[in-house]
Design an enzyme around this catalytic site. Structure first.
Site, PDB file in Angstrom:
ATOM      1  N   TYR A 300       0.830  -1.194   0.000  1.00 11.00           N
ATOM      2  CA  TYR A 300       0.000   0.000   0.000  1.00 11.00           C
ATOM      3  C   TYR A 300       0.871   1.253   0.000  1.00 11.00           C
ATOM      4  O   TYR A 300       2.057   1.213   0.338  1.00 11.00           O
ATOM      5  CB  TYR A 300      -0.927  -0.006   1.216  1.00 11.00           C
ATOM      6  CG  TYR A 300      -1.847  -1.196   1.249  1.00 11.00           C
ATOM      7  CD1 TYR A 300      -2.980  -1.245   0.445  1.00 11.00           C
ATOM      8  CD2 TYR A 300      -1.578  -2.298   2.060  1.00 11.00           C
ATOM      9  CE1 TYR A 300      -3.830  -2.351   0.450  1.00 11.00           C
ATOM     10  CE2 TYR A 300      -2.412  -3.401   2.080  1.00 11.00           C
ATOM     11  CZ  TYR A 300      -3.533  -3.418   1.270  1.00 11.00           C
ATOM     12  OH  TYR A 300      -4.358  -4.515   1.279  1.00 11.00           O
ATOM     13  N   GLU A 375      29.212   2.868   2.900  1.00 10.51           N
ATOM     14  CA  GLU A 375      29.199   2.477   4.306  1.00 10.51           C
ATOM     15  C   GLU A 375      29.371   3.657   5.255  1.00 10.51           C
ATOM     16  O   GLU A 375      29.071   3.545   6.449  1.00 10.51           O
ATOM     17  CB  GLU A 375      30.264   1.409   4.562  1.00 10.51           C
ATOM     18  CG  GLU A 375      29.920   0.082   3.889  1.00 10.51           C
ATOM     19  CD  GLU A 375      30.930  -1.010   4.151  1.00 10.51           C
ATOM     20  OE1 GLU A 375      30.526  -2.188   4.256  1.00 10.51           O
ATOM     21  OE2 GLU A 375      32.140  -0.695   4.227  1.00 10.51           O
TER      22      GLU A 375
END
Length: 399
Positions: A300, A375
């Site tokens: 949704y 990272e």
């Protein structure tokens, strides 16, 4: 309730190490047994009680020193059926399975945030639920929210999540209220005609001709009925009909997907699915055909609550981000985080943490075989979760 930049920096190597370990051992949805065990053992070492739900999902519960509200922080754990081509030293050791969407980073981020918050639990007034979700790629959240202890016991007051996002540059954070990720439905249309010999088409009802008209006219929904400022995406991915060149078949089948950011009533005639069905019914009637139409929900619309976004901007992001680094952002990608928020009436928000950095090779699209993350952005995620919990549980009045 102060935690310094140096204190966060002390967790840099740990969050990177966890992410790389998970990246090297990816697991598909509802198969995340190793990852779930890693999560359980890590949380247990932090003194956080855990509960296994929805087969491979894990919920960690951290109680503060005083009663208060309950905050849910969510990370997803599943990988994708992709053969990795990054060449990284910690690349996938499981052939044909890869963390190509950042979920390895999400899990590592939430684990380290949980560890930091566990060490500060005496400063918390309320409860934090750390939810590690399986199978996000195929709507695992809908299974998880039905499990006891996820949205209830104690009941969740607000829910937040983040997504590492390569389309946004590293250092930027995407956040806005309203619809931010698209609702997605798979559609299947069966057009039912009457078969016969191609020499006598007048005695038949040709479903292929009707199907061609349907496919061509579906595009008019997104280009003529809906404003270009309201993103709608209708894609036909499969058409199947017939067995021989000289036979008009009984049935033609069409399959595809719909994505949209519509946040109105499902019963409104303006809803994209309502428009879709009206068009299919009209064309089939014009051709004298019967039809069967099935919509299969995938996820949704993710709708960020306005007050939650205000809270994040005013009280959370200010701890570690400049206002110029916060940009409005929404996209047509799908996410089932809505199950933890708007679809079940719980306020909350999803934050996009930019991880796109060409020098780190992290500017590839999600689900690409060469996808990876920057990272350096992992600590940004840790800070986001930690400050969200600290600020949310410190006052009932913050927005």
């Amino acid at each position: 309730m102060v935690i310094t930049k140096d204190q966060f920096e002390s967790y840099r190597d740990e969050v990177i190490s966890i992410r790389r370990d998970i990246h090297a051992h990816p697991e598909l949805g509802f198969q995340e047994e190793r990852t779930a065990k890693l999560v359980e053992e890590y949380l247990a070492e932090c003194g956080i009680q855990t509960q296994r739900v929805a087969k491979t999902g894990v919920v960690g519960l951290l109680h503060g020193s005083q009663p208060g509200r309950t905050l849910l922080l969510r990370a997803d754990m599943d990988a994708l059926p992709v053969q990795e081509e990054t060449g990284l030293p910690f690349a996938s050791q499981n052939p044909g399975v890869m963390h190509a969407c950042g979920h390895d980073g999400h899990t590592a981020i939430l684990l380290v945030a949980a560890k930091i918050l566990a060490g500060m639990k005496n400063q918390l007034a309320g409860t934090v639920k750390f939810v590690f979700q399986p199978n996000e790629e195929i709507d695992g959240a809908s299974y998880m929210v039905k499990e006891p202890g996820v949205l209830n016991d104690p009941p969740v007051d607000s829910s937040f999540a983040l997504h590492l996002w390569s389309p946004i540059p590293s250092g930027k954070i995407g956040l806005q209220s309203g619809a931010v990720m698209a609702e997605m439905y798979i559609f299947k249309i069966k057009i039912i005609g009457r078969s016969g010999h191609s020499s006598t088409p007048q005695d038949c009802k040709d479903p292929i001709l009707c199907a061609c008209t349907v496919v061509q006219n579906l595009q008019s929904i997104q280009t003529r009925e809906i404003s270009a400022l309201d993103p709608t995406n209708i894609i036909v991915g499969k058409i199947a009909a017939g067995t021989a060149a000289n036979i008009i078949p009984d049935i033609a089948e069409i399959e595809g997907s719909m994505r949209y950011l519509y946040d109105g009533s499902d019963n409104s005639p303006q809803h994209p699915r309502k428009r879709f069905e009206r068009l299919v019914a009209g064309i089939c009637a014009a051709y004298g055909m019967d039809y069967e139409l099935e919509f299969i929900p995938s996820n949704y619309t993710v709708i960020n609550d306005e007050a939650s976004v205000r809270f994040l901007k005013n009280h959370v992001l200010s701890h570690f981000a400049d206002s110029t680094d916060i940009i409005p952002y929404h996209c047509m990608g799908g996410e089932d985080f809505s199950e933890f928020t708007n679809h079940n009436g719980i306020p909350g928000a999803l934050v996009f943490v930019g991880t796109g950095n060409p020098s780190a090779g992290s500017d590839k699209p999600h689900h690409n075989a060469k996808f990876t993350i920057d990272e350096d952005t992992l600590l940004t995620g840790v800070k986001l979760h930690v400050f969200t919990a600290l600020e949310y549980l410190s006052s009932k009045d913050k927005e």
